[in-house]
Design an enzyme around this catalytic site. Sequence first.
Site, PDB file in Angstrom:
ATOM      1  N   GLU A 158       2.864  -4.381  10.893  1.00  0.00           N
ATOM      2  CA  GLU A 158       3.974  -4.131   9.984  1.00  0.00           C
ATOM      3  C   GLU A 158       5.280  -4.334  10.760  1.00  0.00           C
ATOM      4  O   GLU A 158       5.273  -4.344  11.985  1.00  0.00           O
ATOM      5  CB  GLU A 158       3.915  -2.686   9.473  1.00  0.00           C
ATOM      6  N   LYS A 193       0.821  -1.222   0.000  1.00  0.00           N
ATOM      7  CA  LYS A 193       0.000   0.000   0.000  1.00  0.00           C
ATOM      8  C   LYS A 193       0.853   1.270   0.000  1.00  0.00           C
ATOM      9  O   LYS A 193       0.441   2.288  -0.526  1.00  0.00           O
ATOM     10  CB  LYS A 193      -0.960   0.022   1.184  1.00  0.00           C
ATOM     11  N   LYS A 209      -4.094   3.470   2.857  1.00  0.00           N
ATOM     12  CA  LYS A 209      -5.243   2.741   2.304  1.00  0.00           C
ATOM     13  C   LYS A 209      -6.382   3.691   1.920  1.00  0.00           C
ATOM     14  O   LYS A 209      -7.004   3.527   0.874  1.00  0.00           O
ATOM     15  CB  LYS A 209      -5.714   1.689   3.311  1.00  0.00           C
TER      16      LYS A 209
HETATM   17  N1  HSE Z   1      -0.425  -4.069   9.228  1.00  0.00           N
HETATM   18  C1  HSE Z   1      -1.583  -4.080   8.397  1.00  0.00           C
HETATM   19  C2  HSE Z   1      -2.818  -4.127   9.307  1.00  0.00           C
HETATM   20  C3  HSE Z   1      -1.524  -5.273   7.497  1.00  0.00           C
HETATM   21  O1  HSE Z   1      -2.668  -4.379  10.494  1.00  0.00           O
HETATM   22  O2  HSE Z   1      -3.917  -3.886   8.821  1.00  0.00           O
HETATM   23  C4  HSE Z   1      -2.527  -5.290   6.410  1.00  0.00           C
HETATM   24  O3  HSE Z   1      -2.405  -4.207   5.555  1.00  0.00           O
END
Ligand code: HSE
Length: 411
Positions: free
Chosen positions: A185, A100, A200
């Site tokens: 992440e 993203k 997003k």
């Molecule tokens: N780290 C992101 C979340 C992973 O927790 O939504 C998915 O994009």
Amino acid sequence: MASIAVIGYGVVGSGTVELFEKNKEAIRKKCGRDIEIKYILDLRDFPDSPYAEKFTKNFDDILKDPEVEVCAEVIGGVTYAYEYTKKLLSAGKSVVTSNKELVATHGAELLKIASENNVNYLFEASVGGGIPIVRPLNKCLAGNEIIQIAGILNGTTNFILTKMIREQLDFDSALKMAQELGYAEKDPTADVEGYDACRKICILGSLAYGKHIYPKYVHCSGISSITLDDVEYAENAGYAIKLIGNVKSVGDKVFAMVCPRLVSRTSLLAAVDDVYNAICVTCDGADDVLFYGKGAGKLPTASAVVGDIIDAVKHKGRALSISWDECYDEDYVVPYKSDAVSMFIRLKAENADELKPYLSELFGKLIHIERKGRPDDEIAFITPSYIEYDLDSKLEELSRYAIIKSKIRLL
Ligand code: HSE
């Protein structure tokens, strides 16, 4: 035979290989021809992997192999991923991705390169993990004007908030659990401070309104300062605290923002717990459409990556119509404080209850909230809706008499 390369063997990359190999026969039928993962690119060694013979550390093995039609870029970040993606698309290979950050930063440019080379750049996995949202927004809802998109777009923070609300777990323990489950992440700052959700909502807004919304212009705040006291007040007033990303059109510009918000318990979004994400698209024809599912995790995200691989293989030599324009207007995203909003406020002041008449004079009709064992020097309330600039002026006046401990917007 369609040959595929998977670039990056982390959580999403290994999930992609696992799901692909598990469902290979059905995938072959859906593609209408044989398909195999020929390469997996990773700098680490995986000698015990059942796919050990597919590993390479050399990107050129993939770039220069004319048999490779589709590459899944699942390394993340905007350095190598950006360079690799440009080279692959320019070499006539489709790229699918869960990245993203890259789509939100360079999406318009990469989509243009893909289109110029008659290949595809697909990114269903970049928003909402396993939830199909990019295609529905781009295709099924294409006949609508999109009025607003609002949603819970980060699994890690939703998981943490759910643990805080349901189990009174503190923030750090809940974050550790999310990391162990592979939701967060590598650097959890991106999740916790809202940057991941911001990327997003920028992707969804760019798709919906046709112009690139850059994360650097979008106000973003995370959940690290939310306390268990705030959670309790919100619960008592009939709200859940959720990290919400939203984007809407304002004339020929857009409003976009990511922040924690009080969401009414009567709203479907308030019932979205754990790692689940939900995205509500409000449009002029279909009205409200809600997309719900696992927003993070190995196999849910792999599901979207593999779906894109199949689509790219099926559309070899034909660019699917998915794009938006670069945006050079630095004011395309309107100032977030120009929006009208109600605010939850928690403040500290000596004999705080004595401030109530003054608060009513300042804000008009307030909703006061109680919690068990509320100390005498604390008070919490919800303001009526004001343009946020005006609300700020009132809060500045109030700060002469009290310390504002929490300010959380309502959805
Ligand atoms: N780290 C992101 C979340 C992973 O927790 O939504 C998915 O994009």
